[in-house]
Design an enzyme around this catalytic site. Sequence first.
Site, PDB file in Angstrom:
ATOM      1  N   ASP A 164       0.835  -1.208   0.000  1.00  0.00           N
ATOM      2  CA  ASP A 164       0.000   0.000   0.000  1.00  0.00           C
ATOM      3  C   ASP A 164       0.864   1.250   0.000  1.00  0.00           C
ATOM      4  O   ASP A 164       0.542   2.230  -0.667  1.00  0.00           O
ATOM      5  CB  ASP A 164      -0.957   0.023   1.199  1.00  0.00           C
ATOM      6  CG  ASP A 164      -1.779   1.306   1.186  1.00  0.00           C
ATOM      7  OD1 ASP A 164      -2.442   1.547   0.169  1.00  0.00           O
ATOM      8  OD2 ASP A 164      -1.691   2.085   2.148  1.00  0.00           O
ATOM      9  N   ARG A 171      -0.507   6.065  -6.877  1.00  0.00           N
ATOM     10  CA  ARG A 171      -1.866   6.487  -7.249  1.00  0.00           C
ATOM     11  C   ARG A 171      -2.026   7.988  -7.126  1.00  0.00           C
ATOM     12  O   ARG A 171      -2.718   8.625  -7.922  1.00  0.00           O
ATOM     13  CB  ARG A 171      -2.896   5.779  -6.351  1.00  0.00           C
ATOM     14  CG  ARG A 171      -3.090   4.315  -6.696  1.00  0.00           C
ATOM     15  CD  ARG A 171      -3.869   3.598  -5.605  1.00  0.00           C
ATOM     16  NE  ARG A 171      -5.120   4.240  -5.314  1.00  0.00           N
ATOM     17  CZ  ARG A 171      -5.632   4.407  -4.072  1.00  0.00           C
ATOM     18  NH1 ARG A 171      -4.979   3.943  -3.024  1.00  0.00           N
ATOM     19  NH2 ARG A 171      -6.774   4.995  -3.892  1.00  0.00           N
ATOM     20  N   LYS A 190      -4.064  -1.771   5.451  1.00  0.00           N
ATOM     21  CA  LYS A 190      -3.350  -1.146   6.585  1.00  0.00           C
ATOM     22  C   LYS A 190      -4.002  -1.546   7.900  1.00  0.00           C
ATOM     23  O   LYS A 190      -3.340  -1.838   8.881  1.00  0.00           O
ATOM     24  CB  LYS A 190      -3.396   0.384   6.469  1.00  0.00           C
ATOM     25  CG  LYS A 190      -2.489   0.940   5.405  1.00  0.00           C
ATOM     26  CD  LYS A 190      -2.391   2.447   5.521  1.00  0.00           C
ATOM     27  CE  LYS A 190      -3.560   3.182   4.952  1.00  0.00           C
ATOM     28  NZ  LYS A 190      -3.457   3.593   3.560  1.00  0.00           N
TER      29      LYS A 190
HETATM   30  N1  URA Z   1      -7.029   6.583   2.543  1.00  0.00           N
HETATM   31  C1  URA Z   1      -6.208   5.544   2.291  1.00  0.00           C
HETATM   32  O1  URA Z   1      -5.517   5.049   3.171  1.00  0.00           O
HETATM   33  N2  URA Z   1      -6.189   5.057   1.034  1.00  0.00           N
HETATM   34  C2  URA Z   1      -6.931   5.555   0.032  1.00  0.00           C
HETATM   35  O2  URA Z   1      -6.863   5.063  -1.060  1.00  0.00           O
HETATM   36  C3  URA Z   1      -7.785   6.649   0.297  1.00  0.00           C
HETATM   37  C4  URA Z   1      -7.805   7.143   1.585  1.00  0.00           C
END
Ligand code: URA
Length: 441
Positions: A164, A171, A190
Amino acid sequence: MNPVNIIVKKRDGDRLTAQEIRYFIKGYVAGQIPDYQAAALAMAIYFQGMSAQETADLTLAMAASGDQIDLHAVLPAGTIVVDKHSSGGVGDKTTLVVGPIVAACGLMVGKMSGRGLSFSGGTIDKLESIAGWSPDLELDRFLHQMQAVGLVVAGQTADLAPADKKLYALRDVTGTVNSLPLIASSIMSKKLASGADAIVLDVKCGRGSFMETLDEARKLASLMVDIGTLGGRRIVALVTQMEQPLGYAAGNSLEVKEAIAALHGESAPDFRALVESVAVEMLLLGASAGESLDEERALAKIRSVIDSGAAFELFRAFVAAQGGDVAMVDNPDLLPTAPVVLPVPAPMDGYVGRIDARCIGLTVVDMGGGRRRKEDIIDHRVGVTLAAKVGDHVVKDRPLCFVHGADEVTALAAVRRVMQAFELQTTRPQPLSTVLARFSS
Ligand code: URA
């Protein structure tokens, strides 16, 4: 298996298998699959979507891409660790207030937070406005601080959900943020890896969020509750209003100041309502069996830790524990301040009908308060403070808001842009409600 075939399969709208997803995530984290292929897959997912099964598989692969903390191996038996996460908004400093409140009520709050994403701010970037404060904690320190202080906000370490961490940054700069499966897997990977028992999700809905319609926000909330339940967590998701910026401030240092004021009991009504709603859910989810806690008692507890100063003291201890300069907490005027502050005057008498939160968020990013490239350095000083919220009456030439800029040129450009974010009307609009929907397991 070949990454190109996986990208092509998703690009053409086919479903990926759990094996393909795991292969891609593993290869990306190991550096065998480069950023450009991960960006291509993210874009394919953005356009083609994912089934609930694919999203769950992606979440589990991302959660398993690094360490998964078992808090109960080290914490005293019966301890319940609660966490909250927002799907991202403008002016959303809720964690900074809710975390200390809930910890001051006696629960352990252990949180892994992110940085800004597109037009939405990030908790870590905000807290880094405080000189010396660091999100980089080894697991030992994380656990020690949770027991000693009750509140920890850590950044994503290289060891926790590293997939992530890499994808999030990618992203942010490739136009692939507002995709339901990518947001759900990012947040829930997460949450699953960091081991909290109880999770409250704040799913934002409106112009200042990644889910613009109630229908999309409800889908995201329900999908994340399903994934959390699958992962064995107690979980609640609130869908909350994000049409206008939350509270009065958007911008890192300005939001820390607003959060400190809220811990002293001074909040904009919409911010107070959200803080209370999220904190109530956290207290109820974290209540141990046999504890008789209802919404009314939870709210009374929340208000009493603000009134007594216990929540503020907890925030102070938390900042100190993570290396931050508590003098800035005691005297927020010491926080980084922009050199140029310009008013944005109202063009007519009337009521504020709308404040385009996304326009405000993007303006803050372009002033340096967020990133346009992964390596950009944040200017914590800049931002926008509102002088009027939706429903307020304003008078021609009096300020609608203030722009806090690094120099005259960027501040003047921001004034022109932010002016477009306000819609004034002659009749008082309907008030915006805070919580739009609630999902639980
Ligand atoms: N918060 C996150 O942790 N990830 C996302 O993609 C959007 C908000």
